[in-house]
Design an enzyme around this catalytic site. Structure first.
Site, PDB file in Angstrom:
ATOM      1  N   ALA A 116     -53.993  68.584 -18.162  1.00 40.45           N
ATOM      2  CA  ALA A 116     -53.103  69.218 -19.125  1.00 40.45           C
ATOM      3  C   ALA A 116     -51.747  68.536 -19.227  1.00 40.45           C
ATOM      4  CB  ALA A 116     -52.912  70.691 -18.756  1.00 40.45           C
TER       5      ALA A 116
ATOM      6  N   GLY B 106     -53.497  61.930 -18.393  1.00 44.26           N
ATOM      7  CA  GLY B 106     -54.884  61.481 -18.405  1.00 44.26           C
ATOM      8  C   GLY B 106     -54.996  60.128 -17.742  1.00 44.26           C
ATOM      9  N   ARG B 107     -56.216  59.758 -17.390  1.00 47.74           N
ATOM     10  CA  ARG B 107     -56.446  58.452 -16.775  1.00 47.74           C
ATOM     11  C   ARG B 107     -57.888  58.037 -17.039  1.00 47.74           C
ATOM     12  NH1 ARG B 107     -56.967  59.963 -10.285  1.00 47.74           N
ATOM     13  NH2 ARG B 107     -58.360  61.725 -10.578  1.00 47.74           N
TER      14      ARG B 107
ATOM     15  N   GLY C 244     -60.237  73.168 -19.666  1.00 47.65           N
ATOM     16  CA  GLY C 244     -61.144  74.026 -20.427  1.00 47.65           C
ATOM     17  C   GLY C 244     -60.468  74.727 -21.590  1.00 47.65           C
TER      18      GLY C 244
ATOM     19  N   HIS D 203     -65.850  70.100 -17.375  1.00 52.93           N
ATOM     20  CA  HIS D 203     -64.650  70.804 -16.927  1.00 52.93           C
ATOM     21  C   HIS D 203     -64.154  70.110 -15.671  1.00 52.93           C
ATOM     22  CE1 HIS D 203     -62.002  73.890 -15.203  1.00 52.93           C
ATOM     23  NE2 HIS D 203     -61.786  74.190 -16.467  1.00 52.93           N
ATOM     24  N   ASP D 204     -62.871  69.753 -15.659  1.00 53.97           N
ATOM     25  CA  ASP D 204     -62.374  68.898 -14.569  1.00 53.97           C
ATOM     26  C   ASP D 204     -62.573  69.521 -13.189  1.00 53.97           C
ATOM     27  OD1 ASP D 204     -60.434  70.837 -15.031  1.00 53.97           O
ATOM     28  OD2 ASP D 204     -58.857  69.413 -15.561  1.00 53.97           O
ATOM     29  N   THR D 205     -62.458  70.838 -13.084  1.00 56.98           N
ATOM     30  CA  THR D 205     -62.664  71.467 -11.772  1.00 56.98           C
ATOM     31  C   THR D 205     -64.123  71.427 -11.361  1.00 56.98           C
ATOM     32  OG1 THR D 205     -60.792  72.918 -12.214  1.00 56.98           O
ATOM     33  CG2 THR D 205     -62.216  73.518 -10.385  1.00 56.98           C
TER      34      THR D 205
ATOM     35  N   THR E 237     -51.963  71.428 -13.009  1.00 52.89           N
ATOM     36  CA  THR E 237     -51.139  72.306 -13.821  1.00 52.89           C
ATOM     37  C   THR E 237     -51.498  73.757 -13.549  1.00 52.89           C
ATOM     38  OG1 THR E 237     -50.931  70.625 -15.536  1.00 52.89           O
ATOM     39  CG2 THR E 237     -50.510  72.888 -16.191  1.00 52.89           C
TER      40      THR E 237
ATOM     41  N   ASN F 289     -58.135  81.714 -11.494  1.00 55.15           N
ATOM     42  CA  ASN F 289     -57.157  80.807 -12.092  1.00 55.15           C
ATOM     43  C   ASN F 289     -55.773  81.376 -11.810  1.00 55.15           C
ATOM     44  OD1 ASN F 289     -58.359  78.622 -14.023  1.00 55.15           O
ATOM     45  ND2 ASN F 289     -59.645  80.422 -14.318  1.00 55.15           N
TER      46      ASN F 289
END
Length: 384
Positions: free
Chosen positions: A16, A19-20, A83, A244-246, A267, A304
């Site tokens: 959020a 990025g990479r 997400g 989803h990154d998590t 974040t 969250n």
């Protein structure tokens, strides 16, 4: 990668705030990672609405893939992101405006309206998602009646939108789809009954993809318009990773067997465990836990909670006011500041939106009879 033999894969990881693009050299008992491109991710406010600058993000992704392809021949590409956020396409596949940011003020008070309309218990018993104003369901309810939503033919979550631009294929990978509050946690499919009761058209939601499925090869037009890189060809496939990154973080956690807990801190902080089935009880709803999909049918049972957002936004506010702060130095100073001098609830909705976070923290302290932080270091100590 000196001495490496591949195969090489490119991982696009969008958070959020940044990025990479990474290149991974994969082999028997070996996973070597190298960052080839990093970029910021700041929203843009236009006429009072906060948007993601998704076109710039896509350009940065292309730059990263160019760097990855130049370094080594790629076997595949995967994309993950945060997400809940989405882009809307018209019948011709064109994007209907930049995606709205989940922190935009349009959702204020809407989550309670949705829960009252559908029934909070029934909604949780189906989706298993904690009640948050950022949820896709709430965002779509806030967009009800807008010309953009009326014109939409397809809704794509952020990693699926980028994959669509790379491949021309539409779909929704399940780990990200499960964050929307529109996914049936038991049945493993879109919760069409929830969509209909919320006044949404189920037809705009694309077919679900499972993690590991091949989305499709890079479009020849993407290659022709972007770059001639020897390591990239139209045959390079884009894979539906745990988008989803998590979900990707949890599956990569070096935990042996069941019984581990995790804190994925960015974040947002996501605090939870991995289960083999969702927990959809009333106690779980009241505790505000989420059941998000993981790899291979697992469930990420988690809360969250606010992560480093307050710190990120404070640093940005100081920079905008001409008081730029070196974060490493600030953390050192905060470590020597008086502990627990003032305490705030970081999950309070007053901290959800962008803005002058140090001023909001000070005001919250004064409202509760506490001394306000007197310096940047004291503000950082309060946040941490």
């Amino acid at each position: 990668m000196t001495g490496s033999s591949g195969p090489f894969v490119a991982a696009v990881d969008l958070g959020a705030s940044a990025g990479r693009v990474m290149v991974a050299d994969v082999g028997a008992g070996r996973l070597d990672l190298r960052e080839v491109h990093r970029f910021g991710n700041r929203p843009v406010s236009v006429r009072g609405t906060l948007h993601w600058d998704v076109l710039r993000l896509f350009a940065e992704v292309l730059d990263g893939l160019r760097a990855a392809g130049s370094a080594s021949g790629l076997a595949s590409i995967g994309i993950d992101s945060w997400g809940v956020d989405y882009g809307l396409l018209d019948a011709g596949g064109a994007l209907l405006g930049n995606p709205v940011h989940y922190r935009d003020a349009r959702t204020a008070g809407v989550a309670e309206q949705v829960a009252a309309r559908i029934g909070a218990r029934e909604l949780y018993a189906t989706t298993g998602i904690q009640q948050l104003p950022i949820n896709t369901l709430v965002q779509l309810a806030a967009a009800a009646g807008t010309p953009q939503l009326a014109a939409a033919s397809t809704l794509l979550l952020i990693p699926d939108l980028l994959a669509y631009w790379l491949t021309g294929e539409v779909g929704a990978e399940v780990t990200n789809a499960s964050t929307t509050q529109l996914y049936d946690a038991r049945a493993g499919r879109w919760a069409t009954s929830v969509m209909e009761r919320a006044g949404l058209r189920p037809g705009i939601f694309p077919p679900l993809r499972r993690s590991g499925e091949v989305i499709g090869p890079l479009l020849p037009a993407v290659m022709a318009e972007s770059w001639p890189v020897p390591g990239l060809s139209p045959a390079v496939p884009v894979i539906a990773v745990a988008s989803h990154d998590t979900a990707s973080a949890v599956v990569a956690t070096p935990a042996a067997g069941p019984g581990f807990a995790y804190i994925s801190c960015g974040t947002w902080s996501l605090v939870g465990v991995e289960l083999d089935r969702p927990v959809l009880t009333e106690d779980s709803r009241l505790a505000n836990f989420s059941n998000e999909a993981g790899i291979d049918g697992t469930v990420r049972y988690l809360r969250n909670v606010m992560g480093l957002w307050l710190l990120q936004e404070s640093v940005a506010a100081w920079a905008a006011a001409g008081r730029p702060a070196d974060l490493a130095a600030l953390l050192g100073q905060a470590a020597t500041a008086e502990p627990l001098r003032c305490v705030v609830d970081p999950d309070d909705l007053e901290f959800l939106r962008p803005g002058d976070m140090p001023a909001r923290i000070a005001a919250a302290c004064l409202r509760t009879g506490q001394p306000a932080p007197g310096s940047q270091a004291e503000t950082v100590r309060c946040i941490l």
